[in-house]
Design an enzyme around this catalytic site. Structure first.
Site, PDB file in Angstrom:
ATOM      1  N   TRP A  34      26.420  24.653  67.578  1.00 42.82           N
ATOM      2  CA  TRP A  34      26.670  25.780  68.476  1.00 42.82           C
ATOM      3  C   TRP A  34      27.092  25.330  69.867  1.00 42.82           C
ATOM      4  O   TRP A  34      27.968  25.951  70.488  1.00 42.82           O
ATOM      5  CB  TRP A  34      25.455  26.708  68.530  1.00 42.82           C
TER       6      TRP A  34
ATOM      7  N   ASP B 155      22.521  29.026  76.350  1.00 45.57           N
ATOM      8  CA  ASP B 155      22.574  29.841  75.147  1.00 45.57           C
ATOM      9  C   ASP B 155      21.156  29.872  74.575  1.00 45.57           C
ATOM     10  O   ASP B 155      20.666  28.886  74.044  1.00 45.57           O
ATOM     11  CB  ASP B 155      23.555  29.227  74.142  1.00 45.57           C
TER      12      ASP B 155
ATOM     13  N   LYS C 260      18.704  37.843  66.353  1.00 43.18           N
ATOM     14  CA  LYS C 260      17.671  36.901  65.943  1.00 43.18           C
ATOM     15  C   LYS C 260      16.299  37.365  66.434  1.00 43.18           C
ATOM     16  O   LYS C 260      15.410  37.645  65.637  1.00 43.18           O
ATOM     17  CB  LYS C 260      18.000  35.500  66.457  1.00 43.18           C
TER      18      LYS C 260
END
Length: 360
Positions: A101, A172, A196
């Site tokens: 990511w 992030d 999430k």
């Protein structure tokens, strides 16, 4: 019967939240319509949106000099929005690379600026994935900001500290937000996809310090410009109203559980239970160095990889769902976000133990 859902995202939502949403689906608070059918500019909906923001501010202790934006496009759109918003006056940024990511983020950022990549993902002496010592990082002296992914959802690698820098820190937090307390004042910008630990897919949070709102490139689309979104209360266009509403219900639920610190203690207990079993087993293994293990995403492998399909089929029959690892790395992965209860992790450990004994 509701199954235990270990999906990495879209992930489990609290049953109590879904039940409340179900009860309000056709008739929201006696108004005779669903909140999905309501104008985002109506007084009723604006009150819902404002309460969601207030509850999030309470949960995370967000100071008044930070704007909270409820945006669309997922965290992946922010990979582009962040450099477009922050590199208008200085086109240099540092990106700490620890996995898939963070790599996706830096690849997008390279479209817009001069990006210095700090390679921080390493293997330790035991062959486990880890994060290198910050003293070895080649951070720039003149970067506009420093970006990192706190928790690599796919790899299960998580920072055990907040990186120190005198530049605005951009994080992030998609798969770690609301899982443990954090000091928001350490950051210039925090962003997180909702699917999430916040709510359903379709919403993205951005928490940005006020002084960073004037750093955008002239060419930025208005819908991506944080200053415009802040001025318009995240409603430059029609927002993801239902996802925003559901996220507000999740924030209410978190407050009812005792807030983020209380959830952190539960999350630690879940992680200790699952990692403890894996470490004590000869049949399962985790590839991450202990001090950098994610408390939200737990990858593991079987001693006999040929049994993976059987493992997944039997787990699903036991109502233990979505345990397959990401397609890029294989193996297994259990995502144990806030909405996954301790008893769900215990049920998983019980199954893993039984499976190992039958197939050792």
């Amino acid at each position: 019967m509701r199954a235990y859902n270990f999906c990495a995202g879209p992930a489990a939502l609290p049953t109590a939240v879904l039940e409340k949403a179900q009860a309000e689906m056709l008739d929201w608070q006696g108004k005779g319509l669903s909140i999905m059918e309501m104008s985002h500019r109506s007084a009723d909906y604006v009150a819902v949106a404002e309460k969601a923001e207030a509850d999030l501010r309470k949960l995370m202790n967000i100071p008044d000099n930070y704007k909270v934006l409820f945006l669309q496009g997922g965290a992946s759109l922010q990979f582009s929005a962040i450099p477009l918003n922050l590199l208008g006056k200085n086109n240099k940024a540092d990106y700490i690379h620890t996995g898939i990511w963070s790599e996706k983020a830096l690849k997008e950022a390279k479209r817009y600026g001069d990006i210095n990549v700090v390679e921080a993902g390493i293997q330790d002496q035991d062959g486990k994935l880890a994060i290198s010592e910050p003293s070895t990082w080649n951070l720039s002296k003149d970067a506009a900001y420093v970006h990192y992914a706190d928790n690599e959802t796919i790899g299960g690698l998580q920072f055990n500290h907040i990186p120190e820098t005198d530049k605005p820190l951009v994080a992030d937090l998609s798969s770690s937000i609301l899982a443990a307390p954090i000091d928001v004042t350490k950051f210039g910008l925090i962003y997180a996809g909702a699917q999430k630990n916040i709510g359903p897919a379709g919403l993205t949070l951005v928490i940005i310090r006020d002084d960073l709102l004037g750093q955008a490139m002239d060419s930025i689309p208005s819908i991506l410009k944080y200053a415009d979104q802040a001025k318009n209360d995240s409603m430059v266009n029609t927002p993801s109203t239902y996802a925003w509403y559901l996220s507000g219900l999740v924030f209410e639920w978190l407050l009812e559980q005792g807030g983020v610190e209380a959830m952190h203690q539960v999350n630690l207990a879940k992680a200790e239970l699952l990692y403890g079993y894996i470490d004590a087993s000869d049949f399962y293994a985790n590839p991450i160095a202990k001090e950098y293990r994610s408390i939200m995403n737990v990858p593991f492998t079987l001693a006999k990889p040929e049994l993976e399909k059987q493992f997944l089929a039997e787990a699903e029959a036991k109502h233990l769902l979505n345990l397959a690892g990401h397609r890029s790395v294989g193996g297994m992965r259990a995502s144990i976000y806030n909405a996954v209860p301790l008893e769900g992790v215990q049920a998983l450990v019980n199954f893993m133990d039984d499976f190992a004994k039958r197939n050792a």
